[in-house]
Design an enzyme around this catalytic site. Structure first.
Site, short mmCIF file in Angstrom:
data_model
loop_
_atom_site.label_atom_id
_atom_site.label_comp_id
_atom_site.label_asym_id
_atom_site.label_seq_id
_atom_site.Cartn_x
_atom_site.Cartn_y
_atom_site.Cartn_z
N THR A 1 36.82 5.54 6.69
CA THR A 1 36.09 6.59 5.99
C THR A 1 35.97 7.79 6.92
OG1 THR A 1 34.80 5.02 4.68
CG2 THR A 1 33.89 7.23 4.92
N LEU B 1 29.94 5.08 9.79
CA LEU B 1 30.94 5.17 8.73
C LEU B 1 31.99 4.11 9.01
CD1 LEU B 1 31.58 9.04 8.49
CD2 LEU B 1 30.17 7.65 6.98
N ASP B 2 32.54 3.54 7.95
CA ASP B 2 33.61 2.56 8.13
C ASP B 2 34.79 3.21 8.85
OD1 ASP B 2 32.10 0.73 6.70
OD2 ASP B 2 33.03 1.25 4.79
N LYS B 3 35.59 2.39 9.47
CA LYS B 3 36.74 2.88 10.23
C LYS B 3 37.58 3.87 9.43
CE LYS B 3 41.10 1.26 12.25
NZ LYS B 3 41.96 0.07 12.53
N ARG C 1 31.75 1.57 -1.68
CA ARG C 1 32.94 0.79 -2.01
C ARG C 1 32.58 -0.38 -2.92
NH1 ARG C 1 35.06 -0.56 3.86
NH2 ARG C 1 36.79 -1.52 2.69
#
Length: 347
Positions: A173, A169-171, A270
């Site tokens: 998120t 997961l992105d930082k 996104r």
């Protein structure tokens, strides 16, 4: 300079520290501050390229770094220098790899941290990741990552590539991630993710009212943005990417949607939301802006479902909305009731 015999292999028995003192190697010629690491190629990597095999067996180093070492003569197989990254390796091949410390290699260290573990058994664990926690060490974030926490929490994580992390997961998120605790579980989970047999649903708060049909399927390839290499974008030359979006609630300021991944490309939700004209709130990289009190992208991985890699049991997990997203919904006049929401919005 370090001395010793280091076995790097996907076979845990070859990483047993009780065997590390046997047959100590003389590394007097390895150079200052160098580490000479001994490796054995196992059956799983028979026929692989040398650089690919070393990347899998020494995950604390990037493939590009290992390619540089190969080309500089720092890798020897069966006593002979290997200078081609494309060279094929065979099961049973023994070799040495001369390593020098890099920020990336030093990053793979245990760091105790509190993790929100929602499920755990001998094969895997499911973590509810908070926003701001980086999953994997990278430039600018060489410490304090989920990987560091996993290494501190479970001694066996050090035997697995990426400490058992099979997806990211992105930082900024938040939400659910599954992490393997054994090599067998890791291989099975990776295969199931690739086969789209792991169901992942997200919720997102985005700019502009939704409009149109309640469900929208986006099939648009994603690749590196040719105008900004820090971004991804919908590009003809990109990899196939599909996402299904469902409107949950609409507001004057924007929309609250659920996203179901068909594929798992970098920044996929996104990018696809920005592509259809609804950038996520506070996602400035893709055209969003801070709003509703949010300073991080409004994206949360709320549901994760898959078959247990060892038992085949159907597993399903839900992560409640973090406080910042609940407050953002309230700021836009959107209603949220935890138990009602999880029941009424089950896919």
């Amino acid at each position: 300079m370090k001395q010793g015999k280091f076995i790097i292999s996907t076979d845990p028995s070859l990483n047993d520290p009780r065997t590390a003192d046997d047959d100590v190697l003389d590394v007097a010629d390895a150079g200052p501050e160098a580490e000479l690491r001994h490796f054995v190629i196992d059956a799983a990597h028979h026929g692989d390229r040398l650089d690919r095999a070393l990347t899998a067996l020494a995950p604390e180093f990037s493939r590009s770094y290992l390619q540089q070492l190969i080309e500089s003569g720092a890798v020897r197989i069966q006593g002979v220098a290997a200078t081609r990254s494309s060279q094929k390796v065979k099961a049973g091949d023994e070799g040495t790899l001369e390593l020098r410390p890099t920020p990336q290699s030093q990053a793979f260290r245990p760091e105790a941290m509190a993790l929100d573990v929602v499920f755990e058994d001998d094969h895997l664990l499911v973590v509810n990741k908070p926003a701001s926690l980086v999953v994997h060490p990278a430039p600018g974030n060489w410490s304090g990552t989920l990987l560091n926490g996993l290494l501190a929490r479970d001694a066996g994580a050090g035997l697995l590539p990426r400490a058992g992390i099979v997806h990211r997961l992105d930082k900024d998120t938040s939400g659910l991630m599954v992490v393997a605790r054994t090599r067998a579980a890791m291989d099975a989970l990776v295969q199931r993710i690739a086969a789209r047999e792991v169901s992942r649903q997200y919720v997102a708060l985005a700019h502009r009212p939704w409009g149109g049909g309640a469900v929208r399927h986006v099939d648009a390839p994603i690749g590196r943005d040719p105008r900004n290499r820090l971004r991804m974008a919908v590009v003809d030359s990109g990899k196939a990417a599909t996402t299904t979006f469902e409107l949950l609630q609409d507001a004057q300021q924007g929309c609250w949607v659920r996203a179901t991944l068909g594929t798992g490309r970098t920044h996929q939700i996104r990018v696809h939301m920005a592509h259809i004209g609804h950038p996520l709130v506070a996602d400035e990289l893709y055209g969003g802006a801070p709003a509703a009190g949010l300073a991080r992208q409004a994206l949360h991985a709320y549901r994760l479902a898959f078959a247990h890699p060892a038992t085949g049991q159907a597993l399903e997990f839900h992560a409640p909305l973090p406080a910042d997203l609940r407050q953002a919904l309230g700021a836009w006049g959107l209603r949220y009731n935890e138990s009602e929401w999880l029941t009424s919005h089950a896919p």
